[in-house]
Design a protein around this motif. Structure first.
Motif, PDB file in Angstrom:
ATOM      1  N   SER A 121      12.551  10.982  -5.947  1.00 41.88           N
ATOM      2  CA  SER A 121      12.101   9.687  -5.864  1.00 41.88           C
ATOM      3  C   SER A 121      11.077   9.224  -4.927  1.00 41.88           C
ATOM      4  CB  SER A 121      13.140   8.843  -5.657  1.00 41.88           C
ATOM      5  OG  SER A 121      13.931   8.697  -4.288  1.00 41.88           O
ATOM      6  N   THR A 130      11.318   6.897  -2.783  1.00 42.82           N
ATOM      7  CA  THR A 130      12.134   6.775  -1.656  1.00 42.82           C
ATOM      8  C   THR A 130      12.453   8.149  -0.952  1.00 42.82           C
ATOM      9  OG1 THR A 130      13.384   4.893  -2.582  1.00 42.82           O
ATOM     10  CG2 THR A 130      14.395   5.737  -0.678  1.00 42.82           C
ATOM     11  N   PHE A 163       8.491  -3.225  -0.336  1.00 41.92           N
ATOM     12  CA  PHE A 163       9.968  -2.734  -1.023  1.00 41.92           C
ATOM     13  C   PHE A 163      10.776  -2.349   0.215  1.00 41.92           C
ATOM     14  CE2 PHE A 163      12.775   0.071  -3.514  1.00 41.92           C
ATOM     15  CZ  PHE A 163      13.555  -0.748  -4.027  1.00 41.92           C
ATOM     16  N   ALA A 213      12.383   0.298   0.476  1.00 41.38           N
ATOM     17  CA  ALA A 213      12.335   1.658   0.736  1.00 41.38           C
ATOM     18  C   ALA A 213      11.387   2.221   1.939  1.00 41.38           C
ATOM     19  CB  ALA A 213      11.836   2.531  -0.592  1.00 41.38           C
ATOM     20  N   THR A 214      10.289   1.492   2.107  1.00 39.18           N
ATOM     21  CA  THR A 214       9.329   1.772   3.067  1.00 39.18           C
ATOM     22  C   THR A 214      10.054   1.720   4.321  1.00 39.18           C
ATOM     23  OG1 THR A 214       7.924   0.671   1.789  1.00 39.18           O
ATOM     24  CG2 THR A 214       7.340   1.168   3.954  1.00 39.18           C
ATOM     25  N   VAL A 231       1.133   0.676   3.320  1.00 37.96           N
ATOM     26  CA  VAL A 231       1.375   0.650   1.714  1.00 37.96           C
ATOM     27  C   VAL A 231       0.340   0.112   1.003  1.00 37.96           C
ATOM     28  CG1 VAL A 231       3.177  -0.414   0.247  1.00 37.96           C
ATOM     29  CG2 VAL A 231       4.002   0.137   2.677  1.00 37.96           C
ATOM     30  N   ASP A 257       2.329   4.981   2.247  1.00 34.50           N
ATOM     31  CA  ASP A 257       3.380   4.808   0.914  1.00 34.50           C
ATOM     32  C   ASP A 257       2.726   4.192  -0.215  1.00 34.50           C
ATOM     33  OD1 ASP A 257       5.084   3.573  -0.957  1.00 34.50           O
ATOM     34  OD2 ASP A 257       6.493   2.670   0.565  1.00 34.50           O
ATOM     35  N   SER A 297       5.753   7.343  -6.112  1.00 36.72           N
ATOM     36  CA  SER A 297       7.014   7.156  -7.050  1.00 36.72           C
ATOM     37  C   SER A 297       6.616   7.283  -8.359  1.00 36.72           C
ATOM     38  CB  SER A 297       7.561   5.762  -6.557  1.00 36.72           C
ATOM     39  OG  SER A 297       8.435   5.476  -7.807  1.00 36.72           O
ATOM     40  N   PHE A 328       8.858   6.180 -10.598  1.00 33.49           N
ATOM     41  CA  PHE A 328      10.004   5.342 -11.213  1.00 33.49           C
ATOM     42  C   PHE A 328       9.228   4.732 -12.455  1.00 33.49           C
ATOM     43  CE2 PHE A 328      11.563   0.981 -11.792  1.00 33.49           C
ATOM     44  CZ  PHE A 328      12.954   1.380 -11.540  1.00 33.49           C
ATOM     45  N   TYR A 357       7.405  -9.462  -3.076  1.00 35.39           N
ATOM     46  CA  TYR A 357       8.970  -9.622  -2.593  1.00 35.39           C
ATOM     47  C   TYR A 357       9.314 -10.827  -2.086  1.00 35.39           C
ATOM     48  CZ  TYR A 357       8.198  -4.800  -3.905  1.00 35.39           C
ATOM     49  OH  TYR A 357       7.888  -3.672  -4.571  1.00 35.39           O
TER      50      TYR A 357
HETATM   51  C1  LIG Z   1       6.067   0.247  -1.802  1.00 33.97           C
HETATM   52  C2  LIG Z   1       7.205   1.148  -2.389  1.00 33.97           C
HETATM   53  N1  LIG Z   1       7.947   2.075  -1.676  1.00 33.97           N
HETATM   54  C3  LIG Z   1       8.752   2.929  -2.278  1.00 33.97           C
HETATM   55  C4  LIG Z   1       9.254   2.733  -3.226  1.00 33.97           C
HETATM   56  C5  LIG Z   1      10.492   3.560  -3.680  1.00 33.97           C
HETATM   57  O1  LIG Z   1      10.257   4.334  -4.881  1.00 33.97           O
HETATM   58  P1  LIG Z   1      11.462   4.711  -5.770  1.00 33.97           P
HETATM   59  O2  LIG Z   1      11.971   3.696  -6.436  1.00 33.97           O
HETATM   60  O3  LIG Z   1      10.926   5.882  -6.805  1.00 33.97           O
HETATM   61  O4  LIG Z   1      12.389   5.253  -4.787  1.00 33.97           O
HETATM   62  C6  LIG Z   1       8.800   1.862  -4.315  1.00 33.97           C
HETATM   63  C7  LIG Z   1       9.347   1.563  -5.543  1.00 33.97           C
HETATM   64  O5  LIG Z   1      10.325   1.488  -5.907  1.00 33.97           O
HETATM   65  C8  LIG Z   1       7.771   0.892  -3.645  1.00 33.97           C
HETATM   66  O6  LIG Z   1       7.096  -0.098  -4.453  1.00 33.97           O
END
Ligand SMILES: Cc1ncc(COP(=O)(O)O)c(C=O)c1O
Length: 374
Positions: free
Chosen positions: A58, A60, A85, A87-88, A130, A156, A180, A182, A309
């Motif tokens: 992923s 993440t 997001f 995850a960063t 990012v 990112d 990602s 996704f 967000y």
């Molecule tokens: C800026 C950012 N970083 C990280 C991610 C994490 O990616 P994933 O959902 O594939 O884990 C996302 C998306 O979901 C994202 O928009």
């Protein structure tokens, strides 16, 4: 209701190749690290223009694996943006390191390089810019601060894969680029997936080991890792999408520009592209002065919206006790209250676009002026 992202139109275009590639995986049965993984990694590394691509489970996990490979851990500080997001920053915090947030540029919404250097301390290990909404941060300026202080830069690029910065592609602009796959991302698979990119061979090898339990050969584990592999079936999906990706990136750029052209007279702030940048418009995001009113008006007309967000990372309870706080994050906070994303995908028709623009124009007409923040 109109689609926010239309994955069906894309699938119809590639269905024959997709079916064939998925059938090939079912036939050979190598579901984990099968031949499609190596084929996709080679194609993606060539696309980005770097020596190595390591596919992972992923976006993440791409970040976690990049941080692990760089030895980032307890007590280290990592400078990043609060407007992203979770995850960063979640990945930084899970390793025991501390996210240090600095404010964003009010025009690009990406980390402001002018503020990064003041946040560097003897504990700083890395900077994580990012490419929010689809355009890269000012990577040259960030790389210059990193070089001066001996820091790594992990891009990112979950939202900016396919974008270019001064003629070079996102993910190939720093120590490691993470993206990602996704499904809703500019290049998505049909589940979770991601990748790390680097020109550093030793780092690439370490990331490949970490994604596979830290093993250098079967059942030998010189370093700690995790189960962070991307499925062969997902690689087959990405391989089917790659031949049309350039075309889709062009369509995204055209639709983003058309949105901005048609919204020029409306009471909203449209995206600003920094010179030297292209955007893949992972989101087409505007600022309005009363988001709730606009979201409701569009919803009533069958037009979906999303907010990327509504809460900045420095205000997320999960990060409260680990982040290094004190910087003025006023721009990010103001943006989080005003941004709203409109339907965006490469197959958005001119008719739908006009319908959305007319709805935004009408919904914002009587609102207070939507002045840009900053
Ligand atoms: C800026 C950012 N970083 C990280 C991610 C994490 O990616 P994933 O959902 O594939 O884990 C996302 C998306 O979901 C994202 O928009």
């Amino acid at each position: 209701m109109m689609q926010f992202i239309d994955l069906k139109a894309q699938q119809a275009r590639i269905r024959a190749d997709l079916d064939q590639r998925i059938a090939a995986v079912l036939n050979h049965g190598q579901y984990i690290l099968g031949p499609e993984i190596a084929e996709m990694e080679k194609s993606l590394a060539d696309y980005v223009g770097v020596g190595h691509c390591v596919s992972v489970s992923s976006g993440t996990d791409a970040l976690s694996i990049a941080f692990l490979a760089l030895g980032i851990g307890a007590g280290d500080e990592v400078i990043t943006t609060p407007f992203s997001f979770i995850a960063t920053a979640e990945t930084i915090a899970l390793l025991g390191a501390r996210p240090v947030f600095v404010d964003v540029d009010p025009r690009t919404y990406n980390i402001d390089p002018a503020l990064v250097e003041a946040a560097v301390t003897p504990r700083t290990k890395a900077i994580v810019p990012v490419g929010l909404y689809g355009q890269c941060a000012d990577m040259d300026a960030i790389n210059a601060v990193a070089a001066k202080h001996g820091l790594a830069v992990i891009e990112d690029a979950a939202q900016s894969f396919g974008a270019s910065y001064k003629g070079r592609r996102s993910c190939g602009l720093s120590t490691i680029g993470c993206t990602s796959f996704f499904p809703a991302k500019p290049l998505g698979c049909y589940g979770d997936g991601g990748a790390c990119f680097t020109d550093d061979e030793a780092l690439a090898r370490r990331m490949a080991e970490i994604r596979n339990h830290g093993q250098d050969r079967r059942y030998h584990h010189p370093i700690l890792g995790l189960n962070g592999r991307m499925d062969t079936l997902q690689a087959a999906v990405v391989l089917a999408k790659l031949p049309i990706f350039d075309d889709e990136v062009t369509a995204r750029g055209r639709i983003g520009a058309r949105y901005s052209e048609l919204l020029a007279g409306a009471n909203c702030v449209t995206p600003w592209l920094a010179p030297g940048n292209t955007s893949v418009y992972a989101q087409y995001t505007i600022q309005v002065s009363d988001r709730e009113a606009v979201v409701k008006a569009l919803h009533d007309k069958g037009i979906p919206t999303a907010v990327h967000y509504p809460v900045t990372l420095d205000r997320q309870p999960a990060l409260a006790s680990v982040m290094v706080g004190s910087a003025d994050l006023a721009i990010a906070h103001a943006l989080a209250e005003r941004v709203v994303s409109l339907p965006m995908h490469p197959y958005l028709s001119e008719e739908n676009l006009r319908e959305i623009v007319a709805a935004v124009t009408a919904a914002t007409a009587a609102l207070p002026p939507a002045a840009a923040v900053g």
